[in-house]
Design a protein around this motif. Structure first.
Motif, mmCIF file in Angstrom:
data_model
loop_
_atom_site.group_PDB
_atom_site.id
_atom_site.type_symbol
_atom_site.label_atom_id
_atom_site.label_comp_id
_atom_site.label_asym_id
_atom_site.label_seq_id
_atom_site.Cartn_x
_atom_site.Cartn_y
_atom_site.Cartn_z
ATOM 1 N N LEU A 1 0.830 -1.208 0.000
ATOM 2 C CA LEU A 1 0.000 0.000 0.000
ATOM 3 C C LEU A 1 0.864 1.258 0.000
ATOM 4 C CD1 LEU A 1 -2.897 -0.870 2.484
ATOM 5 C CD2 LEU A 1 -2.974 -0.781 -0.010
ATOM 6 N N ALA A 2 1.951 1.218 0.788
ATOM 7 C CA ALA A 2 2.819 2.398 0.875
ATOM 8 C C ALA A 2 3.490 2.674 -0.475
ATOM 9 C CB ALA A 2 3.870 2.200 1.958
ATOM 10 N N VAL A 3 3.994 1.603 -1.135
ATOM 11 C CA VAL A 3 4.653 1.786 -2.426
ATOM 12 C C VAL A 3 3.665 2.347 -3.445
ATOM 13 C CG1 VAL A 3 5.678 0.558 -4.378
ATOM 14 C CG2 VAL A 3 6.419 0.015 -2.068
ATOM 15 N N LEU A 4 2.470 1.761 -3.503
ATOM 16 C CA LEU A 4 1.469 2.205 -4.483
ATOM 17 C C LEU A 4 1.069 3.657 -4.239
ATOM 18 C CD1 LEU A 4 -0.905 -0.905 -4.702
ATOM 19 C CD2 LEU A 4 0.723 -0.115 -6.419
ATOM 20 N N THR A 5 0.800 3.993 -2.978
ATOM 21 C CA THR A 5 0.341 5.352 -2.675
ATOM 22 C C THR A 5 1.446 6.366 -2.955
ATOM 23 O OG1 THR A 5 -0.875 4.320 -0.882
ATOM 24 C CG2 THR A 5 -0.896 6.714 -0.963
#
Lengths: 292, 342
Positions: free
Chosen positions: A103-107
């Motif tokens: 989630l952190a990478v995508l966001t």
């Protein structure tokens, strides 16, 4: 002689105010003291966990266990489902950290590389979330998760903590430092965002992602208040929550050998990870200080 | 920070499509009718349509990438802030289906009852001593680490280690050390002819105990952050002052302290925030909160302990959150100032 005293006057100066004795008193002594203050309690825990009950419940302290035994660990495991606690902690940490990192990478990728009208507002929303203490949201989240039937379930433990402001913030800061040229060349090749993310951005950001992953793993493993509230069945407890059971079940006199064995099980994995990869963890946890 | 040099380049690149995007939005009807209109050069029309499609696709990509995380944050971080305000107006036991509306009754009680003022006093004492203790000791350790000595990298790691450890595990280790009969501390005290105090049962000493453990766990963080601050002080400055005959103390007070002030302020705010959130150590070392009930711990006990007063607990959470908000606002102002400063 006169030559040597005359030749290095610049070198003589620091020596005069920082003589050897003072270096030891002012340098090594505080350093060793600080190291010992941290090290000794942890060493004491390890040694105590290996002692026979008679060596712990005594006012005659001995430093080393006379004959080291794993009895305390066996006792702890027979009092509470310790292996189960460990398994639960591993499941919660692995699943929770993996999802959080993705989630952190995508966001962060979206915030840096994808055009969108309200990007600044969304970034601000995430930044402010970083400053909301998780403790104040415990009661409403409990009511919500309990209403959804999430008490004593893995998803109930994991879900409320999945939104990641920290990881997003840290990775965004890193992605902003990537040279635009590498993205432009991919654009000419006609690569879409999905390919740019996995073929370019992720491979060159491995150290930053590792930092986020390690910090996330550490905090998931140590997480206490939420699993404490959301589980009351021993089979679903994580290690820190299960350790609480070990304290409560004993009443007034504590079984210190057993408790130290429990403390070793919860502390040692993180100590090992920290010893191997402390550079990443320290830089990740002090990131706000260095950048902000 | 948002406008660093590295950010400057992509910002100027994306400025054009961003501006274009706005125009596309406002003239989206115009874009379709522009096919008929003759006075527009055809190339510009094609270019604009391509931007339009690309912007639209980008918007969808953005939503797909960011929505899960943003929704989770909204649901589990922001929604509770509002729900708490509603709960705080109720007289309500957790798990019960019925609740009585009491308006601001919980707040009135919080700000008038002696129990609550005791909680505020404990919070103030715990926060001030832990923040002060961790920062002062952290600075001293940082000064020790800042010398070119062998093994300082190792020492830095060791000192930082407790910060990453489970508060529950750490609390248990220290509870054993503080044990009045079998603990190391009681053994040392007996050695000098003293009886060990009842650390857990005496409310005042219980607070001292959790304060010591909390400082032990967190001073490494302050030390490492201070060390980074110390290392950013130009060595020429220190050398020049030494050449001018400034003593160690003088150099510390006139150069190091002023130049460290941004670091000190940063640490002050972050330490305040984390001390106000301290839970694990307090819960494991003093489960009943006898003498150690800080705001966060009292809020927990009121809802999930034996008090069964979820509405009151929510009121405490709201009070705490407002306090934290004020401090965060101060910090944000400071960060702004620091950016202008450097």
């Amino acid at each position: 002689m006169s030559d040597t005293t005359e030749a290095p006057p610049t070198r003589d100066r620091p020596l005069s105010w920082q003589s050897l004795g003072r270096t030891i008193a002012g340098g090594y002594v505080p350093l060793i003291l600080a190291t010992l203050v941290v090290f000794v309690p942890l060493l004491w825990m390890m040694l105590s966990s290996l002692k026979a009950p008679g060596e712990i419940v005594t006012t005659n302290l001995t430093l080393l266990p006379k004959d080291p035994t794993l009895q305390n660990y066996a006792d702890a495991a027979s009092t509470v489902p310790f292996a189960r606690f460990f398994l639960n902690s591993v499941i919660v940490t692995v699943v929770g950290s993996t999802i959080k990192c993705i989630l952190a990478v995508l966001t962060a990728y979206a915030l840096v590389f994808v055009r969108f009208p309200f990007k600044r507002a969304i970034f601000l929303l995430i930044l402010v979330a970083l400053m909301v203490p998780p403790q104040v949201s415990v009661l409403p989240n409990y009511v919500l998760i309990a209403g959804m039937g999430g008490l004593n379930t893995y998803w109930g433990i994991i879900l409320p903590g999945l939104g990641t402001a920290f990881g997003t913030f840290l990775l965004r800061q890193h992605f902003l430092t990537l040279p635009p040229a590498i993205m432009e060349s991919a654009e000419i090749d006609g690569a879409g965002h999905w390919r740019k993310l996995w073929k370019i951005v992720v491979p060159v950001s491995v150290p930053s992602i590792a930092t986020v992953a390690l910090v996330t793993i550490v905090s998931e493993w140590n997480e206490y208040i939420w699993p404490l509230i959301v589980t009351d069945h021993p089979d679903m407890m994580t290690l820190p929550v299960g350790l609480t059971q070990l304290v409560n079940s004993d009443g007034s006199t504590q079984n210190w050998g057993m408790l130290m064995a429990g403390a070793v099980i919860v502390l040692l994995p993180i100590l090992v990870i920290f010893a191997a990869l402390q550079r990443y963890i320290v830089s990740g946890l002090t990131q706000g200080a260095v950048t902000g | 920070m948002g406008r660093s040099n590295t950010h400057g380049a992509p910002a100027t690149v994306s400025a054009a499509p961003g501006g274009m995007h706005e125009r596309v939005h406002t003239e989206s009807h115009g874009a379709q009718s522009s096919r008929v209109s003759v006075n527009r050069p055809p190339i510009a029309g094609i270019k604009r349509r391509r931007w339009n499609r690309k912007t639209q696709r980008d918007a969808w990509v953005f939503v797909a990438f960011a929505a899960p995380n943003v929704l989770l944050i909204l649901l589990f971080t922001y929604r509770p802030l509002i729900t708490n305000i509603y709960y705080s107006t109720l007289d309500w036991t957790l798990g019960s289906a019925s609740a009585t509306a009491v308006g601001v009754g919980n707040y009135v009680e919080f700000f008038t009852s002696p129990d609550a003022s005791n909680v505020l006093a404990v919070t103030a004492v715990f926060t001030i001593t832990t923040v002060g203790g961790a920062m002062i000791l952290g600075l001293l350790v940082a000064l020790a680490l800042n010398q070119k000595l062998k093994g300082r990298t190792f020492a830095r790691a060791v000192v930082f280690a407790p910060y990453v450890l489970s508060g529950v595990g750490v609390g248990l280790v220290w509870l054993f050390i503080f044990d009045p009969t079998y603990g190391v501390l009681s053994w040392i005290l007996r050695g000098v002819g003293q009886a060990s105090p009842q650390w857990v049962n005496d409310p005042k000493l219980a607070l001292v105990m959790v304060t010591i453990v909390y400082v032990w766990k967190n001073l490494g963080y302050c030390a490492v952050v201070y060390l980074a601050g110390l290392q950013s002080i130009p060595t020429q400055l220190m050398e020049a002052a030494a050449l001018d005959g400034a003593s160690n103390v003088r150099r510390f007070l006139s150069i190091v302290v002023p130049l460290l002030s941004p670091t000190t302020f940063f640490l002050l705010i972050t330490s305040l925030l984390s001390s106000l959130q301290a839970f694990d150590i307090i819960r494991i070392m003093t489960p009943s909160g006898n003498g150690t009930s800080t705001l966060i711990f009292d809020s927990y006990l009121q809802a999930f302990g034996s008090y069964n007063r979820a509405g009151y607990s929510a009121a405490i959470s709201v009070v705490l959150f407002v306090g934290l908000l004020v401090m965060t606002a101060v910090q944000l102002r400071f960060v702004e100032r620091k950016v202008h400063y450097s």
